[in-house]
Write a protein that holds these residues in place. Structure first.
Motif, PDB file in Angstrom:
ATOM      1  N   LEU A 296     -61.337  36.159 -10.926  1.00 26.57           N
ATOM      2  CA  LEU A 296     -62.079  36.616  -9.770  1.00 26.57           C
ATOM      3  C   LEU A 296     -61.426  37.488  -8.895  1.00 26.57           C
ATOM      4  CD1 LEU A 296     -65.116  36.712  -8.410  1.00 26.57           C
ATOM      5  CD2 LEU A 296     -64.187  34.415  -7.387  1.00 26.57           C
ATOM      6  N   GLU A 297     -60.519  37.476  -8.199  1.00 30.96           N
ATOM      7  CA  GLU A 297     -59.636  38.001  -7.379  1.00 30.96           C
ATOM      8  C   GLU A 297     -59.433  39.446  -7.842  1.00 30.96           C
ATOM      9  OE1 GLU A 297     -59.056  37.329  -4.422  1.00 30.96           O
ATOM     10  OE2 GLU A 297     -59.385  35.070  -4.336  1.00 30.96           O
ATOM     11  N   SER A 298     -59.085  39.927  -9.061  1.00 35.93           N
ATOM     12  CA  SER A 298     -58.521  41.011  -9.685  1.00 35.93           C
ATOM     13  C   SER A 298     -59.966  41.875  -9.932  1.00 35.93           C
ATOM     14  CB  SER A 298     -57.924  40.811 -10.922  1.00 35.93           C
ATOM     15  OG  SER A 298     -58.814  40.178 -11.708  1.00 35.93           O
ATOM     16  N   ALA A 299     -61.077  41.229 -10.002  1.00 30.60           N
ATOM     17  CA  ALA A 299     -62.364  41.865 -10.232  1.00 30.60           C
ATOM     18  C   ALA A 299     -63.242  42.212  -8.917  1.00 30.60           C
ATOM     19  CB  ALA A 299     -63.433  40.925 -11.226  1.00 30.60           C
ATOM     20  N   LEU A 300     -63.003  41.529  -8.033  1.00 32.24           N
ATOM     21  CA  LEU A 300     -63.672  41.883  -6.709  1.00 32.24           C
ATOM     22  C   LEU A 300     -63.813  43.063  -6.096  1.00 32.24           C
ATOM     23  CD1 LEU A 300     -63.084  38.306  -4.660  1.00 32.24           C
ATOM     24  CD2 LEU A 300     -65.520  39.373  -5.149  1.00 32.24           C
ATOM     25  N   ALA A 302     -63.453  46.127  -7.591  1.00 30.01           N
ATOM     26  CA  ALA A 302     -64.583  46.823  -8.363  1.00 30.01           C
ATOM     27  C   ALA A 302     -65.943  46.451  -7.975  1.00 30.01           C
ATOM     28  CB  ALA A 302     -64.176  46.934  -9.766  1.00 30.01           C
ATOM     29  N   MET A 303     -66.260  45.186  -7.894  1.00 27.86           N
ATOM     30  CA  MET A 303     -67.695  44.748  -8.088  1.00 27.86           C
ATOM     31  C   MET A 303     -68.274  45.273  -6.328  1.00 27.86           C
ATOM     32  SD  MET A 303     -68.043  41.132 -10.033  1.00 27.86           S
ATOM     33  CE  MET A 303     -66.547  40.320  -9.319  1.00 27.86           C
ATOM     34  N   ALA A 304     -67.322  44.962  -5.268  1.00 25.71           N
ATOM     35  CA  ALA A 304     -67.737  45.312  -3.914  1.00 25.71           C
ATOM     36  C   ALA A 304     -67.926  46.906  -3.912  1.00 25.71           C
ATOM     37  CB  ALA A 304     -66.764  44.738  -3.217  1.00 25.71           C
ATOM     38  N   ALA A 305     -67.080  47.628  -4.514  1.00 25.01           N
ATOM     39  CA  ALA A 305     -67.440  48.978  -4.454  1.00 25.01           C
ATOM     40  C   ALA A 305     -68.869  49.539  -5.182  1.00 25.01           C
ATOM     41  CB  ALA A 305     -66.399  49.822  -5.347  1.00 25.01           C
ATOM     42  N   ARG A 306     -69.060  48.825  -6.269  1.00 18.74           N
ATOM     43  CA  ARG A 306     -70.394  49.068  -6.856  1.00 18.74           C
ATOM     44  C   ARG A 306     -71.678  48.642  -5.719  1.00 18.74           C
ATOM     45  NH1 ARG A 306     -67.671  46.473 -11.105  1.00 18.74           N
ATOM     46  NH2 ARG A 306     -67.086  47.979 -12.814  1.00 18.74           N
ATOM     47  N   LEU A 333     -68.395  38.289  -2.718  1.00 26.18           N
ATOM     48  CA  LEU A 333     -68.727  39.604  -2.715  1.00 26.18           C
ATOM     49  C   LEU A 333     -68.889  40.162  -1.198  1.00 26.18           C
ATOM     50  CD1 LEU A 333     -71.263  39.381  -5.444  1.00 26.18           C
ATOM     51  CD2 LEU A 333     -69.120  40.908  -5.486  1.00 26.18           C
ATOM     52  N   ALA A 334     -69.459  39.466  -0.242  1.00 25.02           N
ATOM     53  CA  ALA A 334     -69.811  39.884   1.090  1.00 25.02           C
ATOM     54  C   ALA A 334     -68.497  39.999   2.127  1.00 25.02           C
ATOM     55  CB  ALA A 334     -70.502  38.750   1.927  1.00 25.02           C
ATOM     56  N   GLU A 336     -65.611  40.680   0.606  1.00 22.88           N
ATOM     57  CA  GLU A 336     -64.946  42.058  -0.082  1.00 22.88           C
ATOM     58  C   GLU A 336     -65.643  43.167   0.605  1.00 22.88           C
ATOM     59  OE1 GLU A 336     -61.607  43.399  -2.090  1.00 22.88           O
ATOM     60  OE2 GLU A 336     -62.218  41.354  -1.624  1.00 22.88           O
ATOM     61  N   LEU A 337     -66.811  43.275   0.622  1.00 20.59           N
ATOM     62  CA  LEU A 337     -67.709  44.207   1.111  1.00 20.59           C
ATOM     63  C   LEU A 337     -67.437  44.738   2.684  1.00 20.59           C
ATOM     64  CD1 LEU A 337     -69.873  46.264   0.661  1.00 20.59           C
ATOM     65  CD2 LEU A 337     -71.438  44.742   1.248  1.00 20.59           C
ATOM     66  N   GLU A 338     -67.241  43.286   3.391  1.00 26.30           N
ATOM     67  CA  GLU A 338     -66.753  43.617   4.705  1.00 26.30           C
ATOM     68  C   GLU A 338     -65.540  44.444   4.856  1.00 26.30           C
ATOM     69  OE1 GLU A 338     -67.007  40.285   8.235  1.00 26.30           O
ATOM     70  OE2 GLU A 338     -66.190  39.726   6.610  1.00 26.30           O
ATOM     71  N   GLN A 339     -64.592  44.147   3.708  1.00 28.99           N
ATOM     72  CA  GLN A 339     -63.418  44.758   4.094  1.00 28.99           C
ATOM     73  C   GLN A 339     -63.166  46.128   3.707  1.00 28.99           C
ATOM     74  OE1 GLN A 339     -60.896  42.050   1.750  1.00 28.99           O
ATOM     75  NE2 GLN A 339     -60.457  40.579   3.618  1.00 28.99           N
ATOM     76  N   VAL A 340     -64.146  46.744   2.834  1.00 27.58           N
ATOM     77  CA  VAL A 340     -64.253  47.965   2.115  1.00 27.58           C
ATOM     78  C   VAL A 340     -65.266  48.782   2.801  1.00 27.58           C
ATOM     79  CG1 VAL A 340     -63.313  47.157   0.024  1.00 27.58           C
ATOM     80  CG2 VAL A 340     -65.841  47.411   0.268  1.00 27.58           C
ATOM     81  N   ALA A 341     -66.353  48.323   3.633  1.00 24.22           N
ATOM     82  CA  ALA A 341     -67.410  49.179   4.086  1.00 24.22           C
ATOM     83  C   ALA A 341     -67.339  49.385   5.523  1.00 24.22           C
ATOM     84  CB  ALA A 341     -68.833  48.612   3.780  1.00 24.22           C
TER      85      ALA A 341
END
Length: 827
Positions: A296-300, A302-306, A333-334, A336-341
């Motif tokens: 999951l850690e490795s996939a997060l 890319a999923m957050a970017a989508r 997901l939230a 990860e999004l918080e960190q990239v957005a």
């Protein structure tokens, strides 16, 4: 942090002022908790967590960080070695994400959460009740049942520790099945009273285990007298002012948002594909291992970017809304999004089953409520579901993250969740995570039934066996005995040639049946009544094929005759040295409560099968099989004093022992051979259709059942006497067998077969050496004497013998010693 936390007005003020409820304890309590009113007859108030991510939108980093920090404390408490042996268990629905975050903090332990969603094909490994909840039944559905079977620490995680009842119920249920020496209870807040706090210590001493407690804050709730009734009155009054059963409870904030919302009240739905990794569980419903965590850690990222690409470019406030028990995947997901957005304020919460009053007041924790129909086809039927503090919050986009099981027409309906959300945001995004379904083992066959398999009526018994009728399995008795005693073969790998009784022997059987049918009927009635009173009011009879099967049918007939009950009855295979058919147990567990299963046999000898079954059940559970099967066998006759559920302890002739398949539905003894019985197959047996002309199976049953009315009164008296007597097994039969084995120089208890039934089997199926008969034994041994005469076996009378007779198998058998006719020889 969320406004509800930073607001100078505590979000518990409204309830505290009106009901007199107080939070007393750590200074952090009012930061962590607000108060609301339940629509629940069992408890008036609800402690609303500001950091759990259930009812109050919150920063995902705050939500995840709370659980992760608690997990780090647990790992420090246990040490790495014990942490690696631990299992983390979270509670549905509220603490599924919290428990998973705790497991991440520990890092070394697998995670499982309870669920209220049954999953076809996955047998429960346990369950418990949550007494104060609106939906009480919790299931434990690990993909690998052995997950709970270890003896390492069990870490139980809930959002609040209020009375301790739920945790005690869980430990009590699991400790009886999977005992362990250490438990750790983890909660955001410990709100137990002083009295409840003492109960946990008492319980730990009772089960002789260590129980530690790890929390972020502690305190108590002070409730004035009559708070439940006052709370219910308040709920009733304010609910009458709401918008009705569906829709949202509108607040001033909701109205303000509506005034500045786009003209289109239902913006288009943006559905995105997260590309969730194949076969990665969506959460801990069936178990989530450290290896899953790494994937999951490795996939997060890319999923957050989508997910970020799906949002409006000018979105500043984005809310990720999880779904009931699906809390962890949306949370990660939230976060990860918080960190990239960059420049986007991301918050997180989930929908819930819990009905809570909404009041638009800064001093109340639940400011608004969206109501919508359940959309995952719940097992307990349709009903309302809720999203709190989402309406009117001014989100530019709301991302609904659900599992594929919940992606139903109800979700997309005009009054469904998506339509409700669309009224309160400029953009609704739907992200569907595939529901993880454990790989199911090959489906086991349904029970075989007559007349296709056996001469019994189909309702009398279902055989959990596979039909090997077309396979040649019979071998001469002499060859079988030599192979068995030399260790070259197991007795269950072949069948003896079926003994064909002479006319003289058949007449002896019928005479015995006429003379003993009333005694048999009384014993059947007695053992059945004890089962109904002590074991289960609606037992599932499971006879040990094949000697136990006629008794199981008769017990079923007695229950119907005396109580009008139609009890299920199955026959299963048990093999000495190999155990009971584990696939048959799995089938039973998938169709019935194991606690209702009562194993049935005809009689006890020295108790070998009793011991075999006990060990087999232990092994079955240790290897991850369903728990709850009681290995105590119910028998017609217990001359060996090996069980406590019996009809009599007299060693008398049970006519069904006189014959083989022709009194057992024309079914052979069971077979277990690797080339015929695969790992997913039931044990095998043959249906001897060609012996139908000599079949007396139904004749035997009818003769005994015909005596039921005349023995009913005697059964009542006998049951009363048995229930008031000491029925604990003494195992005197086993001791006698060991003594005989040594006295006669055999030195192998397996070659000593005590009792009328076992002696008969020796004469019919093995190579007998001699028969020991109690001095003065009468007609009960007529058939034994006849068979012994036919096979040239001496009958030796013995003065002191706890059984009516004992059969001795030849201890030094070779074909050369006895000749081709199989007659016995002397040593």
């Amino acid at each position: 942090m969320n406004k509800a936390v930073n607001d100078p007005v505590w979000s518990g003020t409204w309830v505290a002022d009106r009901l007199g409820v107080e939070l007393v304890g750590d200074s952090r309590l009012t930061d962590l908790l607000g108060l609301a009113l339940r629509r629940n007859p069992k408890r008036a108030h609800l402690l609303v967590s500001n950091v759990l991510g259930k009812h109050v939108p919150q920063s995902p980093s705050v939500v995840y960080g709370q659980g992760f920090a608690l997990g780090r404390r647990v790992r420090d408490l246990l040490g790495d070695e014990e942490a690696a042996r631990a299992v983390v268990l979270g509670y549905a629905e509220t603490a599924t994400g919290l428990g998973h975050s705790v497991a991440d903090g520990i890092a070394l332990a697998p995670y499982l959460h309870s669920t209220r969603r049954p999953v076809p094909g996955v047998a429960p490994a346990g369950g418990f009740e949550e007494s104060h909840s609106h939906a009480t039944s919790h299931l434990l559905l690990p993909e690998d049942p052995a997950l709970l079977a270890g003896d390492g620490p069990l870490v139980l995680v809930d959002d609040e520790f209020s009375t301790g009842n739920t945790v005690l119920n869980t430990i009590r249920d699991l400790h009886t099945r999977y005992p362990r020496s250490r438990y750790v209870v983890v909660a955001l807040v410990d709100m137990r009273s002083e009295e409840d706090a003492g109960r946990l210590d008492d319980f730990a001493r009772e089960i002789n285990a260590r129980v530690d407690l790890v929390t972020a804050a502690s305190g108590t709730v002070k409730l004035p007298e009559g708070v439940l009734e006052k709370g219910q009155d308040l709920v009733a009054r304010f609910e009458s002012n709401s918008l009705g059963a569906r829709g949202c409870v509108e607040s001033a904030a909701t109205a303000a948002w509506a005034r500045r919302a786009p003209t289109d009240p239902h913006p288009a739905l943006n559905r995105i594909d997260l590309s969730w990794p194949r076969d990665l569980p969506d959460g801990g419903r069936h178990g989530f291992t450290p290896a899953h965590r790494i994937r999951l850690e490795s996939a997060l990222p890319a999923m957050a970017a989508r997910l970020a690409e799906s949002l409006p470019q000018d979105a500043h406030r984005v809310h990720i809304l999880g779904f009931e028990e699906l809390m962890y995947a949306p949370l990660r997901l939230a976060r990860e999004l918080e960190q990239v957005a960059e420049g986007v304020d991301v918050t997180y919460s989930t929908t819930t089953r819990s009905p809570v009053l909404a009041v638009d007041d800064p001093g109340y924790a639940i400011r608004s409520r969206i109501v919508f129909p359940a959309h995952d086809t719940p097992a307990d039927g349709p009903g309302d579901r809720y999203a709190y503090n989402v309406a009117g919050a001014g989100f530019d986009a709301i991302v609904a993250v659900i599992d594929s099981t919940a992606d139903t027409p109800e979700l997309h309906a005009p009054d469904g969740l998506l339509a409700q959300l669309a009224a309160h945001t400029r953009q609704v995004v739907l992200a569907v995570v595939p529901s993880y379904t454990p790989e199911r083992p090959p489906m086991l066959s349904e029970p075989l039934r007559g007349p296709a398999f056996s001469s019994y009526a189909p309702e009398e018994v279902g055989w959990l066996l596979q039909d090997l009728s077309d396979v040649t399995l019979e071998a001469p008795t002499e060859e079988r005995e030599e192979a068995i005693q030399s260790g070259g073969a197991h007795y269950a790998e072949s069948l003896p040639v079926e003994y064909q009784p002479s006319d003289q022997y058949q007449e002896l059987f019928r005479t015995a049946l006429r003379e003993s049918s009333a005694r048999l009927a009384q014993a059947v009635g007695a053992v059945t009544e004890i089962v109904l009173q002590e074991r289960s009011p609606r037992p599932v009879l499971v006879s040990l094929a094949r000697a136990g099967t006629p008794v199981g049918v008769l017990m079923r007939r007695w229950a119907q005759f005396r109580h009008g009950l139609e009890l299920p009855h199955y026959a299963v295979s048990i093999v000495r040295g190999r155990g009971i058919d584990a696939n048959a147990l799995r089938w039973l567990a998938g169709h019935h409560d194991p606690a209702d299963v009562v194993f049935v046999d005809g009689w006890t000898g020295k108790g070998a099968i009793t011991r075999e079954l006990t060990e087999a059940i232990k092994q079955f559970e240790a290897e991850g099989g369903a728990v709850g099967f009681d290995p105590e066998i119910a028998v017609l006759a217990d001359p060996g004093s090996c069980v406590k559920t019996y009809g009599t302890r007299e060693d008398f002739l049970i006519p069904s022992a006189c014959l083989n398949s022709t009194v057992s539905g024309l079914i052979s003894r069971t077979v277990l051979r690797a080339d015929l019985v695969g790992p997913d197959d039931f044990h095998g047996a043959k249906f001897y259709r060609e012996l139908a002309g000599g079949d007396v199976s139904v004749e035997f049953l009818d003769a005994v059942a015909a005596r039921f009315p005349e023995v009913a009164e005697a059964v009542g008296a006998q049951v009363k006497e048995l229930l008031s007597s000491d029925r604990e097994p003494t195992w005197e039969g086993w001791a006698a067998v060991e003594r005989i084995s040594e006295e006669y120089g055999i030195h192998d208890v397996n070659l000593v077969k005590p009792g009328v039934g076992e002696t008969t089997r020796v004469l019919l199926r093995r190579v007998p050496w001699k028969i020991l008969a109690r001095a003065g034994a009468g007609a009960d041994l007529d058939h034994v004497r006849l068979l012994a005469e036919q096979r040239g076996v001496p009958v030796e009378e013995v003065a002191e013998l706890p059984y009516t007779c004992v059969g001795l198998i030849h201890p030094k058998y070779t074909r050369g010693a006895t000749g081709a006719d199989g007659r016995a020889v002397t040593l």
